[in-house]
Design a protein around this motif. Structure first.
Motif, PDB file in Angstrom:
ATOM      1  N   ARG A  29       0.788  -1.245   0.000  1.00 24.91           N
ATOM      2  CA  ARG A  29       0.000   0.000   0.000  1.00 24.91           C
ATOM      3  C   ARG A  29       0.811   1.281   0.000  1.00 24.91           C
ATOM      4  N   ARG A  38      -5.228  -1.975  -6.681  1.00 23.76           N
ATOM      5  CA  ARG A  38      -6.190  -2.445  -5.678  1.00 23.76           C
ATOM      6  C   ARG A  38      -7.515  -1.683  -5.707  1.00 23.76           C
ATOM      7  N   HIS A 321      10.747  -6.550   9.756  1.00 30.71           N
ATOM      8  CA  HIS A 321       9.378  -6.981   9.458  1.00 30.71           C
ATOM      9  C   HIS A 321       8.948  -6.174   8.244  1.00 30.71           C
TER      10      HIS A 321
END
Ligand code: CP3
Length: 351
Positions: A29, A38, A321
């Protein structure tokens, strides 16, 4: 020759001309190109349409200087073929309509082959590999590890304390073992099929396993994770095992035998590497939240990670992450270029 690419060489602890860089969730995103796709396709439709998954996979590769692509997929799609009804709800993440509640629910789970349930991902891999291989960029395939998948299947979505998952583990250990065996079978097969479709490396995401005590990890989880890693390694491609919050499990993680160990920022890279052993490659470990702040701090912390790797072969630079949705695109670009410049080695590296 992909085997001579920076990323694959580093997975094998061979010297490279600079430290390879890729980012978990590099397609997502934070990229305007991703948001544009999207708007037209739901998450599930994007995942299940090979041309769209291929297109999204290529977006960060075309925008930045990255040393590996990762196929656009999700760790949760294998659950669908097992009989779990999954959807991605805008702003809330994954939601499961029929979470596992009873031992019967677990017995009813199927273990169909991945090429029957997720042919779209293998097709997307073939499309991406055809475009990436001439550019000498390896494609990473991936899957969720049994514990992390079980946590979604049992909780029905994300969780903080994994209460239902741990309750099942402690009160119904036989059912827990059947669940972990089924997940290991499905995920192992899925990883093998991804390598057969052309993935040059495989990453096993065990994002939430840091919630476990060392004893529970050893007793209820590690044997199944090891099965998955061994199945994936039979293909001959390097395997990365990634987890977060697992500084206290590194000795057990090393014993799983993955070629590369992915770590988060809660542990210093040099200390983690000492525990994992110099005979393994390491991936990580910048805090993704840093990319929301100042370049100065990003650079200093990247410098520290590079200093801790100390020029040893086998470091793959990554975040600890995934990239967060609010991350400025410029920060991602700057960081990738900076790591390459900072680690550029002048000696020529022979194949
Ligand atoms: O890294 C990549 O670029 C490849 C694509 C990728 C996705 N999910 C796409 C995705 C990868 C590697 C994953 C792995 C994944 N999925 C994990 C393990 C890694 C991690 O971050 O811990 C987990 C736990 C999931 C499950 C999942 N999928 C969650 C919790 C969510 C919602 C939270 C979030 O980050 O949005 C998803 C949705 C998801 N998977 C998105 C993407 C790009 C966002 C969907 C959107 O709103 O556009």
């Amino acid at each position: 020759m992909l085997s001579d690419s920076r990323f694959i060489r580093a997975c094998r602890r061979e010297p490279t001309d600079a430290t390879p860089v890729w980012f978990m969730r590099q397609a997502g995103r934070y990229m305007p190109e991703y948001r544009a796709v999207r708007e037209k396709y739901s998450m599930l439709d994007a995942l299940r349409t090979p041309e769209i998954a291929h297109q999204i996979t290529m977006q960060p590769i075309n925008a930045f200087h990255l040393d590996a692509a990762i196929i656009f997929a999700d760790i949760l799609t294998p659950l669908i073929g097992m009989g779990i009804r999954l959807d991605f709800v805008k702003g809330e993440g994954p939601q499961i309509e029929n979470p596992l509640r009873t031992t019967r629910d677990i017995d009813l789970l199927g273990t169909p082959p991945a090429d029957e349930t997720m042919p779209y991902t293998m097709d997307a891999i073939r499309l991406a590999v055809a475009e990436l291989t001439p550019r000498n960029i390896p494609l990473i395939g991936f899957a969720g590890a049994p514990f992390t998948l079980a946590s979604y299947a049992v909780e029905g979505g994300g969780s903080k304390n994994y209460e239902a998952t741990k309750a099942l583990m402690y009160t119904e250990p036989a059912a827990w073992r059947r669940l972990m065996e089924k997940l290991a079978t499905v995920v192992g097969d899925y990883l093998v099929k991804q390598a057969e479709a052309g993935a040059a490396a495989l990453q096993v995401f065990d994002s939430w396993v840091g919630a476990l005590s060392p004893r529970d990890y050893a007793k209820f989880v590690a044997p199944y994770t090891k099965t998955v890693i061994e199945a994936a390694q039979k293909t001959g491609v390097p395997v990365i095992y990634f987890s977060t919050g697992t500084a206290g499990l590194l000795d057990q993680i090393a014993a799983l035998g993955s070629d590369v160990v992915g770590i988060d920022w809660r542990v210093a890279l040099n200390k983690a590497w000492a525990q994992i052993g110099d005979n393994r490659a390491i991936q990580g470990n910048l805090d993704p939240v840093l990319l929301l702040g100042s370049w100065r701090e990003v650079r200093q912390q990247a410098d520290q990670i590079i200093a801790q790797a100390a020029g040893r072969p086998g470091h793959i630079f990554n975040l600890g992450h995934g990239i967060l949705p609010g991350t400025p695109v410029e920060m991602v670009q700057r960081l990738a270029d900076y790591v390459h410049e900072k680690t550029a080695r002048t000696e020529t590296v022979s194949a």
